[in-house]
Motif scaffolding. Sequence first.
Motif, PDB file in Angstrom:
ATOM      1  N   THR A   1       4.877  -4.150  -4.709  1.00  0.00           N
ATOM      2  CA  THR A   1       3.711  -3.435  -5.190  1.00  0.00           C
ATOM      3  C   THR A   1       3.842  -1.954  -4.858  1.00  0.00           C
ATOM      4  N   LEU A   2       3.063  -1.142  -5.556  1.00  0.00           N
ATOM      5  CA  LEU A   2       3.004   0.298  -5.313  1.00  0.00           C
ATOM      6  C   LEU A   2       1.686   0.710  -4.667  1.00  0.00           C
ATOM      7  N   ASP A   3       0.972  -0.258  -4.100  1.00  0.00           N
ATOM      8  CA  ASP A   3      -0.329   0.040  -3.498  1.00  0.00           C
ATOM      9  C   ASP A   3      -0.208   1.014  -2.333  1.00  0.00           C
ATOM     10  N   ASN A   4       0.860   0.909  -1.566  1.00  0.00           N
ATOM     11  CA  ASN A   4       1.020   1.814  -0.426  1.00  0.00           C
ATOM     12  C   ASN A   4       1.124   3.265  -0.886  1.00  0.00           C
TER      13      ASN A   4
ATOM     14  N   THR B   1       0.023   4.553  -3.856  1.00  0.00           N
ATOM     15  CA  THR B   1      -1.246   4.997  -4.444  1.00  0.00           C
ATOM     16  C   THR B   1      -2.290   5.247  -3.370  1.00  0.00           C
ATOM     17  N   ARG B   2      -2.304   4.440  -2.320  1.00  0.00           N
ATOM     18  CA  ARG B   2      -3.278   4.637  -1.249  1.00  0.00           C
ATOM     19  C   ARG B   2      -3.018   5.938  -0.500  1.00  0.00           C
TER      20      ARG B   2
ATOM     21  N   SER C   1       3.162  -5.695   0.053  1.00  0.00           N
ATOM     22  CA  SER C   1       1.704  -5.686   0.154  1.00  0.00           C
ATOM     23  C   SER C   1       1.253  -5.760   1.599  1.00  0.00           C
TER      24      SER C   1
ATOM     25  N   ALA D   1       1.677   2.282   4.397  1.00  0.00           N
ATOM     26  CA  ALA D   1       1.477   3.666   3.967  1.00  0.00           C
ATOM     27  C   ALA D   1       2.396   4.623   4.699  1.00  0.00           C
TER      28      ALA D   1
ATOM     29  N   ASP E   1      -1.173   1.954   9.781  1.00  0.00           N
ATOM     30  CA  ASP E   1      -0.889   1.361   8.481  1.00  0.00           C
ATOM     31  C   ASP E   1       0.600   1.541   8.189  1.00  0.00           C
TER      32      ASP E   1
END
Length: 297
Positions: free
Chosen positions: A77-80, A82-83, A61, A264, A261
């Motif tokens: 997490t998989l937020d990177n 998806t972003r 995260s 990402a 970032d």
Amino acid sequence: MVATVPTRGLTVVDARARTARAPGRPGRRRVGWTLRVVAAVLVAVVMVFPLWVMLVTAFSSGSAYSQTLRLWPSEPTLDNFTRVFAAWPVGSWFANSVAVAGVTTVLSVTVSLTGGFAFAKLRWAGRTPVFLLLLATMMIPAQAILVPQFRLVSSLGLVGTFWAVILPGAAATFGIFLARQFLMAIPTELVEAARVDGASTPRVFWSIVLPLCRPLIAVLTLLALMYQWNDFLWPLVVLRDPALFTLPIGLQFLQGQYLTDHGALMAMTLLATAPLVVLFLVFQRYFVQGLATTGLR
């Protein structure tokens, strides 16, 4: 009484003494093998560590590049991912990379095999001077021919298309050199026997030579695919539409001037490196065999 019959300059007593000392040699070999294994493990750890940090950062995260380096994601997490997919057309860039690298690799392997066969097994005037001239081109940096190559592609009206990236990479001098060295190790008697039986040159290449080139094809495929997949400068010069960009060009959009970032960026880098790692793991046996048998003559 112990016999002392000479045996090629050595007595029986000397032979028995050497036999008694022989068990010490396996111990030395075992120590040498252990040292090589330890050295290989250390080198593997050094090589894999950057990939592991990239993997941890991609699934974390926060950023792994903080005051304390984390070797395991605290909150996976998989937020990177998806972003990145929400902000940029990563799917299109990935498809572009697959298309460009795939077509270029097929053309490059074909040209390398046919060119290597011509230099190794065919007899024609000026073969050696042409081959030496071809090798001399390897000393020219790619940046030195960037402008004339762009002018040539521009005169053909290919700027802004995939063909501007594919055609210049269709012929690789190093690939022709590797193919020539590999094919030199194939006995010429096989080619001559096929010609005596009435086989033409294309038939000799397709039926006799090509089946023996599986390790070579694996090496050429991986090298061409790796180079074209990671190529950044030339596609950046000739591709103008962002919809035609490849993954290496897309990575630059994630690097800001003042802030980057890292999560990402590492997520997209993982997407770019994973296919090459998987291909190498699948075809590593042919890759190592092809490199080991290239240049025997």
